[in-house]
Write a protein that holds these residues in place. Structure first.
Motif, PDB file in Angstrom:
ATOM      1  N   ALA A 142      10.950  56.085  16.071  1.00  0.00           N
ATOM      2  CA  ALA A 142      10.288  55.116  16.943  1.00  0.00           C
ATOM      3  C   ALA A 142      10.986  55.061  18.289  1.00  0.00           C
ATOM      4  CB  ALA A 142      10.291  53.739  16.298  1.00  0.00           C
ATOM      5  N   ALA A 143      10.179  54.898  19.333  1.00  0.00           N
ATOM      6  CA  ALA A 143      10.694  54.784  20.689  1.00  0.00           C
ATOM      7  C   ALA A 143      10.035  53.590  21.369  1.00  0.00           C
ATOM      8  CB  ALA A 143      10.412  56.053  21.480  1.00  0.00           C
ATOM      9  N   ALA A 144      10.849  52.772  21.998  1.00  0.00           N
ATOM     10  CA  ALA A 144      10.296  51.621  22.704  1.00  0.00           C
ATOM     11  C   ALA A 144       9.495  52.066  23.917  1.00  0.00           C
ATOM     12  CB  ALA A 144      11.426  50.698  23.140  1.00  0.00           C
ATOM     13  N   GLY A 145       8.304  51.514  24.061  1.00  0.00           N
ATOM     14  CA  GLY A 145       7.495  51.799  25.235  1.00  0.00           C
ATOM     15  C   GLY A 145       6.879  53.190  25.221  1.00  0.00           C
ATOM     16  N   ASN A 146       6.953  53.860  26.367  1.00  0.00           N
ATOM     17  CA  ASN A 146       6.332  55.172  26.558  1.00  0.00           C
ATOM     18  C   ASN A 146       7.411  56.209  26.852  1.00  0.00           C
ATOM     19  OD1 ASN A 146       4.425  57.167  26.968  1.00  0.00           O
ATOM     20  ND2 ASN A 146       4.043  56.584  29.098  1.00  0.00           N
ATOM     21  N   PRO A 147       7.803  56.984  25.866  1.00  0.00           N
ATOM     22  CA  PRO A 147       8.875  57.967  26.092  1.00  0.00           C
ATOM     23  C   PRO A 147       8.532  58.965  27.195  1.00  0.00           C
ATOM     24  CG  PRO A 147       8.373  57.762  23.760  1.00  0.00           C
ATOM     25  CD  PRO A 147       7.317  57.025  24.496  1.00  0.00           C
ATOM     26  N   SER A 148       9.564  59.459  27.856  1.00  0.00           N
ATOM     27  CA  SER A 148       9.340  60.453  28.907  1.00  0.00           C
ATOM     28  C   SER A 148       8.910  61.787  28.336  1.00  0.00           C
ATOM     29  CB  SER A 148      10.615  60.621  29.738  1.00  0.00           C
ATOM     30  OG  SER A 148      11.684  61.012  28.896  1.00  0.00           O
ATOM     31  N   ASN A 149       9.319  62.067  27.112  1.00  0.00           N
ATOM     32  CA  ASN A 149       8.972  63.334  26.478  1.00  0.00           C
ATOM     33  C   ASN A 149       8.788  63.110  24.988  1.00  0.00           C
ATOM     34  OD1 ASN A 149       8.732  65.892  25.447  1.00  0.00           O
ATOM     35  ND2 ASN A 149      10.537  66.725  26.470  1.00  0.00           N
ATOM     36  N   TYR A 150       7.550  63.072  24.551  1.00  0.00           N
ATOM     37  CA  TYR A 150       7.264  62.791  23.148  1.00  0.00           C
ATOM     38  C   TYR A 150       7.783  63.888  22.221  1.00  0.00           C
ATOM     39  CZ  TYR A 150       4.374  58.742  24.100  1.00  0.00           C
ATOM     40  OH  TYR A 150       3.932  57.498  24.468  1.00  0.00           O
ATOM     41  N   TYR A 151       8.053  65.075  22.772  1.00  0.00           N
ATOM     42  CA  TYR A 151       8.459  66.211  21.956  1.00  0.00           C
ATOM     43  C   TYR A 151       9.971  66.287  21.738  1.00  0.00           C
ATOM     44  CZ  TYR A 151       3.716  67.872  22.709  1.00  0.00           C
ATOM     45  OH  TYR A 151       2.344  67.975  22.735  1.00  0.00           O
ATOM     46  N   SER A 152      10.722  65.461  22.452  1.00  0.00           N
ATOM     47  CA  SER A 152      12.178  65.530  22.377  1.00  0.00           C
ATOM     48  C   SER A 152      12.745  64.417  21.513  1.00  0.00           C
ATOM     49  CB  SER A 152      12.777  65.417  23.784  1.00  0.00           C
ATOM     50  OG  SER A 152      14.184  65.333  23.713  1.00  0.00           O
ATOM     51  N   ASP A 153      13.654  64.775  20.592  1.00  0.00           N
ATOM     52  CA  ASP A 153      14.212  63.744  19.715  1.00  0.00           C
ATOM     53  C   ASP A 153      15.097  62.758  20.466  1.00  0.00           C
ATOM     54  OD1 ASP A 153      16.776  65.809  18.037  1.00  0.00           O
ATOM     55  OD2 ASP A 153      16.308  65.476  20.152  1.00  0.00           O
ATOM     56  N   VAL A 154      15.616  63.145  21.619  1.00  0.00           N
ATOM     57  CA  VAL A 154      16.474  62.214  22.358  1.00  0.00           C
ATOM     58  C   VAL A 154      15.698  61.052  22.954  1.00  0.00           C
ATOM     59  CG1 VAL A 154      18.133  64.039  22.882  1.00  0.00           C
ATOM     60  CG2 VAL A 154      16.325  63.516  24.530  1.00  0.00           C
ATOM     61  N   ALA A 155      14.377  61.154  22.973  1.00  0.00           N
ATOM     62  CA  ALA A 155      13.552  60.077  23.520  1.00  0.00           C
ATOM     63  C   ALA A 155      13.347  58.945  22.526  1.00  0.00           C
ATOM     64  CB  ALA A 155      12.198  60.626  23.952  1.00  0.00           C
ATOM     65  N   TYR A 156      13.736  59.143  21.276  1.00  0.00           N
ATOM     66  CA  TYR A 156      13.482  58.163  20.233  1.00  0.00           C
ATOM     67  C   TYR A 156      14.733  57.362  19.919  1.00  0.00           C
ATOM     68  CZ  TYR A 156       9.079  60.566  19.717  1.00  0.00           C
ATOM     69  OH  TYR A 156       7.838  61.108  19.972  1.00  0.00           O
ATOM     70  N   ASP A 157      14.525  56.086  19.653  1.00  0.00           N
ATOM     71  CA  ASP A 157      15.644  55.163  19.488  1.00  0.00           C
ATOM     72  C   ASP A 157      16.017  54.899  18.040  1.00  0.00           C
ATOM     73  OD1 ASP A 157      13.697  53.619  21.916  1.00  0.00           O
ATOM     74  OD2 ASP A 157      15.655  54.498  22.392  1.00  0.00           O
ATOM     75  N   TYR A 158      15.041  54.989  17.141  1.00  0.00           N
ATOM     76  CA  TYR A 158      15.271  54.623  15.743  1.00  0.00           C
ATOM     77  C   TYR A 158      14.727  55.710  14.829  1.00  0.00           C
ATOM     78  CZ  TYR A 158      15.876  50.123  18.011  1.00  0.00           C
ATOM     79  OH  TYR A 158      16.292  49.117  18.842  1.00  0.00           O
ATOM     80  N   TRP A 159      15.427  55.881  13.699  1.00  0.00           N
ATOM     81  CA  TRP A 159      15.081  56.959  12.781  1.00  0.00           C
ATOM     82  C   TRP A 159      15.086  56.463  11.343  1.00  0.00           C
ATOM     83  CZ3 TRP A 159      13.799  61.794  14.567  1.00  0.00           C
ATOM     84  CH2 TRP A 159      14.031  62.023  15.923  1.00  0.00           C
ATOM     85  N   GLY A 160      14.182  57.006  10.548  1.00  0.00           N
ATOM     86  CA  GLY A 160      14.194  56.747   9.124  1.00  0.00           C
ATOM     87  C   GLY A 160      15.131  57.703   8.406  1.00  0.00           C
ATOM     88  N   GLN A 161      15.141  57.599   7.079  1.00  0.00           N
ATOM     89  CA  GLN A 161      16.015  58.445   6.265  1.00  0.00           C
ATOM     90  C   GLN A 161      15.369  59.775   5.917  1.00  0.00           C
ATOM     91  OE1 GLN A 161      19.306  57.742   5.381  1.00  0.00           O
ATOM     92  NE2 GLN A 161      18.956  56.193   6.970  1.00  0.00           N
ATOM     93  N   GLY A 162      14.053  59.823   5.973  1.00  0.00           N
ATOM     94  CA  GLY A 162      13.355  61.072   5.707  1.00  0.00           C
ATOM     95  C   GLY A 162      12.785  61.149   4.307  1.00  0.00           C
ATOM     96  N   THR A 163      11.783  61.996   4.155  1.00  0.00           N
ATOM     97  CA  THR A 163      11.183  62.287   2.858  1.00  0.00           C
ATOM     98  C   THR A 163      10.959  63.782   2.765  1.00  0.00           C
ATOM     99  OG1 THR A 163       9.352  61.709   1.365  1.00  0.00           O
ATOM    100  CG2 THR A 163       8.811  61.901   3.697  1.00  0.00           C
ATOM    101  N   GLN A 164      11.280  64.348   1.610  1.00  0.00           N
ATOM    102  CA  GLN A 164      11.230  65.804   1.447  1.00  0.00           C
ATOM    103  C   GLN A 164       9.818  66.272   1.107  1.00  0.00           C
ATOM    104  OE1 GLN A 164      13.640  68.099   1.969  1.00  0.00           O
ATOM    105  NE2 GLN A 164      12.221  69.755   1.457  1.00  0.00           N
ATOM    106  N   VAL A 165       9.392  67.298   1.798  1.00  0.00           N
ATOM    107  CA  VAL A 165       8.121  67.966   1.506  1.00  0.00           C
ATOM    108  C   VAL A 165       8.440  69.413   1.144  1.00  0.00           C
ATOM    109  CG1 VAL A 165       5.942  68.792   2.462  1.00  0.00           C
ATOM    110  CG2 VAL A 165       6.748  66.481   2.989  1.00  0.00           C
ATOM    111  N   THR A 166       7.993  69.830  -0.022  1.00  0.00           N
ATOM    112  CA  THR A 166       8.208  71.198  -0.475  1.00  0.00           C
ATOM    113  C   THR A 166       6.862  71.820  -0.802  1.00  0.00           C
ATOM    114  OG1 THR A 166      10.368  70.619  -1.395  1.00  0.00           O
ATOM    115  CG2 THR A 166       9.367  72.685  -2.130  1.00  0.00           C
ATOM    116  N   VAL A 167       6.572  72.945  -0.160  1.00  0.00           N
ATOM    117  CA  VAL A 167       5.312  73.647  -0.368  1.00  0.00           C
ATOM    118  C   VAL A 167       5.602  74.966  -1.065  1.00  0.00           C
ATOM    119  CG1 VAL A 167       3.214  74.521   0.711  1.00  0.00           C
ATOM    120  CG2 VAL A 167       4.431  72.586   1.742  1.00  0.00           C
ATOM    121  N   SER A 168       5.055  75.131  -2.241  1.00  0.00           N
ATOM    122  CA  SER A 168       5.286  76.360  -3.009  1.00  0.00           C
ATOM    123  C   SER A 168       4.186  77.373  -2.723  1.00  0.00           C
ATOM    124  CB  SER A 168       5.331  76.040  -4.499  1.00  0.00           C
ATOM    125  OG  SER A 168       4.084  75.527  -4.928  1.00  0.00           O
ATOM    126  N   SER A 169       4.572  78.644  -2.798  1.00  0.00           N
ATOM    127  CA  SER A 169       3.605  79.708  -2.500  1.00  0.00           C
ATOM    128  C   SER A 169       2.862  80.127  -3.749  1.00  0.00           C
ATOM    129  CB  SER A 169       4.320  80.899  -1.887  1.00  0.00           C
ATOM    130  OG  SER A 169       5.333  81.347  -2.748  1.00  0.00           O
TER     131      SER A 169
END
Length: 125
Positions: free
Chosen positions: A98-125
């Motif tokens: 999450a980033a407060a307001g309107n980030p200067s670059n939506y593609y860059s992780d440095v523009a975001y202020d808060y982060w979750g812990q993550g969830t694993q996605v595994t795709v088998s072939s």
């Protein structure tokens, strides 16, 4: 402080679908831009999708464009990532940000202020 909690990850076969959710514990949820990033072992964290605070504009990496859809429900303080036509190369830990307001670059992780812990996605072939 914004706490983000992801859910919905798991194991799926190639070609299948998953929907990730990220719930935010903040009363001013509608004031934040939101993004989904992913990271695999040994690789840099990469933006997958992002959405403006208003929900009117979305951004996608080229690798997922046309397959993934980001959306948000401001009434539920939740952002979603619908993932279709999954490929083995989509395997990663998916993290909400999450980033407060309107980030200067939506593609860059440095523009975001808060982060979750993550969830694993595994795709088998």
């Amino acid at each position: 402080q914004v706490n983000l909690v992801e859910s919905g990850g798991g194991l799926v076969q190639a070609g299948g679908s998953l929907r990730l959710s990220c719930a935010a514990s903040v009363s001013t949820f509608r004031n934040y831009a939101l993004g989904w990033f992913r990271q695999s072992p040994g690789k840099d964290r990469k933006m997958v999708a992002a959405i403006r605070w208003s929900g009117g504009t979305t951004y996608y990496s080229d690798s997922v464009k046309g397959r993934f859809t980001i959306s948000r429900d401001n009434a539920k303080n939740t952002v979603y990532l619908q993932m279709n036509s999954l490929k083995p190369e989509d395997t990663a830990a998916y993290v909400c940000a999450a980033a407060a307001g309107n980030p200067s670059n939506y593609y860059s992780d440095v523009a975001y202020d808060y982060w979750g812990q993550g969830t694993q996605v595994t795709v088998s072939s």
